[in-house]
Structure formats: C-alpha cells, structure tokens
Design a protein around this motif. Structure first.
Motif, PDB file in Angstrom:
ATOM      1  N   MET A 118     -67.803 -53.412-137.716  1.00 41.99           N
ATOM      2  CA  MET A 118     -67.998 -53.036-136.307  1.00 41.99           C
ATOM      3  C   MET A 118     -66.897 -52.104-135.843  1.00 41.99           C
ATOM      4  O   MET A 118     -67.158 -51.101-135.170  1.00 41.99           O
ATOM      5  N   LEU A 119     -65.666 -52.426-136.202  1.00 42.54           N
ATOM      6  CA  LEU A 119     -64.526 -51.601-135.831  1.00 42.54           C
ATOM      7  C   LEU A 119     -64.654 -50.206-136.433  1.00 42.54           C
ATOM      8  O   LEU A 119     -64.474 -49.200-135.731  1.00 42.54           O
ATOM      9  N   ALA A 120     -64.994 -50.141-137.711  1.00 44.22           N
ATOM     10  CA  ALA A 120     -65.124 -48.839-138.384  1.00 44.22           C
ATOM     11  C   ALA A 120     -66.237 -48.002-137.759  1.00 44.22           C
ATOM     12  O   ALA A 120     -66.073 -46.783-137.557  1.00 44.22           O
ATOM     13  N   ILE A 121     -67.352 -48.625-137.452  1.00 46.56           N
ATOM     14  CA  ILE A 121     -68.471 -47.899-136.842  1.00 46.56           C
ATOM     15  C   ILE A 121     -68.078 -47.365-135.474  1.00 46.56           C
ATOM     16  O   ILE A 121     -68.367 -46.208-135.132  1.00 46.56           O
ATOM     17  N   GLN A 122     -67.396 -48.191-134.684  1.00 47.24           N
ATOM     18  CA  GLN A 122     -66.980 -47.746-133.352  1.00 47.24           C
ATOM     19  C   GLN A 122     -65.971 -46.601-133.427  1.00 47.24           C
ATOM     20  O   GLN A 122     -66.074 -45.632-132.672  1.00 47.24           O
ATOM     21  N   VAL A 123     -65.001 -46.719-134.327  1.00 44.13           N
ATOM     22  CA  VAL A 123     -64.004 -45.652-134.479  1.00 44.13           C
ATOM     23  C   VAL A 123     -64.678 -44.363-134.949  1.00 44.13           C
ATOM     24  O   VAL A 123     -64.427 -43.282-134.417  1.00 44.13           O
ATOM     25  N   ALA A 124     -65.558 -44.475-135.946  1.00 43.62           N
ATOM     26  CA  ALA A 124     -66.265 -43.292-136.443  1.00 43.62           C
ATOM     27  C   ALA A 124     -67.127 -42.672-135.351  1.00 43.62           C
ATOM     28  O   ALA A 124     -67.213 -41.444-135.238  1.00 43.62           O
ATOM     29  N   ASN A 125     -67.739 -43.499-134.537  1.00 42.15           N
ATOM     30  CA  ASN A 125     -68.566 -42.984-133.444  1.00 42.15           C
ATOM     31  C   ASN A 125     -67.717 -42.238-132.420  1.00 42.15           C
ATOM     32  O   ASN A 125     -68.093 -41.152-131.964  1.00 42.15           O
ATOM     33  N   ILE A 131     -72.566 -41.231-133.928  1.00 43.16           N
ATOM     34  CA  ILE A 131     -73.371 -41.936-134.919  1.00 43.16           C
ATOM     35  C   ILE A 131     -74.612 -42.501-134.224  1.00 43.16           C
ATOM     36  O   ILE A 131     -74.504 -43.219-133.233  1.00 43.16           O
ATOM     37  N   VAL A 132     -75.758 -42.163-134.755  1.00 43.17           N
ATOM     38  CA  VAL A 132     -77.017 -42.634-134.182  1.00 43.17           C
ATOM     39  C   VAL A 132     -77.156 -44.139-134.434  1.00 43.17           C
ATOM     40  O   VAL A 132     -76.938 -44.614-135.546  1.00 43.17           O
ATOM     41  N   GLY A 133     -77.483 -44.870-133.382  1.00 47.51           N
ATOM     42  CA  GLY A 133     -77.725 -46.301-133.511  1.00 47.51           C
ATOM     43  C   GLY A 133     -76.478 -47.167-133.488  1.00 47.51           C
ATOM     44  O   GLY A 133     -76.521 -48.332-133.907  1.00 47.51           O
ATOM     45  N   THR A 134     -75.378 -46.622-132.988  1.00 48.87           N
ATOM     46  CA  THR A 134     -74.123 -47.383-132.957  1.00 48.87           C
ATOM     47  C   THR A 134     -74.268 -48.681-132.173  1.00 48.87           C
ATOM     48  O   THR A 134     -73.791 -49.728-132.608  1.00 48.87           O
ATOM     49  N   ILE A 135     -74.945 -48.609-131.047  1.00 50.87           N
ATOM     50  CA  ILE A 135     -75.095 -49.811-130.220  1.00 50.87           C
ATOM     51  C   ILE A 135     -75.918 -50.857-130.959  1.00 50.87           C
ATOM     52  O   ILE A 135     -75.581 -52.047-130.948  1.00 50.87           O
ATOM     53  N   GLU A 136     -76.983 -50.445-131.626  1.00 49.20           N
ATOM     54  CA  GLU A 136     -77.806 -51.395-132.376  1.00 49.20           C
ATOM     55  C   GLU A 136     -77.025 -52.008-133.530  1.00 49.20           C
ATOM     56  O   GLU A 136     -77.098 -53.212-133.755  1.00 49.20           O
TER      57      GLU A 136
END
Length: 163
Positions: free
Chosen positions: A12-19, A30-35
């Motif tokens: 989750m942390l990596a996805i949020q930072v990348a987004n 990043i598409v679909g970050t919230i999902e």
C-alpha cells in the motif's frame, strides 16, 4: 498472517508513493490506486486481527474492569470471549457466504475490473482465525494458563511493540 499483513501494508505504501511521484513529476498517476489501496487494506486489517488478539493489543476501555475483583474479571473475560468468538465466527460465516455471491455474480472493481471474491476470501479466512484466537484464549483461561492480555500491567503501559 501477520507478516502477510505487513507485506500488504508495505505494498500500500509503495503504491501510494508511486502514485504521488507519478502524478506530481510525470503527470501520470497509477490507474486504480484507490481500488488497490482499498483491497490491500482489507488484507491488512483481516490478517492482522488474530495477531493483535494474541498480543492483547485491541483497544479496550477498562475504567471499570481494573476495579473489579479477580473473580469478576474472570467471569467478564469468559463472557466477553464467548460473545466475541460467536460474533466473529458469524461474521466469518457471512463473509464466506458473500464470497460465493461475489463469485456467482462476477462482481468486480470499477476501474481495474478485478474480481472481488479473492479479497472477501482473505477477509473470511482472517475472521475465522480471529475467532479461533479468541476461542483459544477462552480455553487457556479455562485451563488456568497465562494469557498475555491478562498479565499485570501498570496504568499507562501498553503491550506489544513499542513505537
């Protein structure tokens, strides 16, 4: 399960930072970050419940509990464990039932179009293990074995890892 929850939290942390980096510096979120975050949060929460129960780290309000006599505390613990285990087991059953519903209907996430049922299975499994953790405390107390949550602590002291 605790480590899997930790991996999901790091994801989750990596996805949020990348987004954030993608959105701010490359104008490409990043598409679909919230999902993704929502589904990983379910993994984090449900896989971490049993571990927190074992450590006695769930939030409790014990203003009255600490003033009870030992026998009353024991009776209250039995009542609370039986009720909690039953309710959490019922929740696990309903989640397993909901898993079948989401598989039958083909329910998917809105943007990524990922099936939801695998995440519901994780929630159901985590709930079932949580109910077993509560029941195991009940058995330990019945056998007069020590339970981490029952060990004496000074006021203001918390169990589990320190931050």
């Amino acid at each position: 399960m605790h480590y899997a929850a930790g991996v999901a939290l790091m994801a989750m942390l990596a996805i949020q930072v990348a987004n954030i980096v993608g959105r701010k510096f490359f104008d490409y979120p990043i598409v679909g970050t919230i999902e993704l975050t929502r589904m990983l949060l379910a993994v984090v929460v449900f896989l971490g419940l049993a571990h927190s129960e074992d450590l006695g780290d769930h939030i409790t309000i014990d203003i009255i509990y600490v003033r009870l006599r030992r026998r009353m505390r024991a009776a209250f613990n039995v009542f609370a464990n039986v009720l909690s285990a039953a309710l959490i087991a019922l929740m696990a059953y309903q989640l397993f039932d909901y898993t079948q519903f989401t598989r039958d209907t083909g329910e998917e996430t809105g943007i990524l179009e990922w099936p939801i049922w695998p995440f519901v299975v994780v929630a159901a499994f985590g709930s079932a293990i949580f109910a077993l953790a509560i029941a195991s405390k009940l058995v330990l107390r019945a056998l007069d074995e020590p339970v981490e949550a029952d060990l004496p602590q000074s006021i203001g002291e918390v169990s589990g890892p320190e931050i």
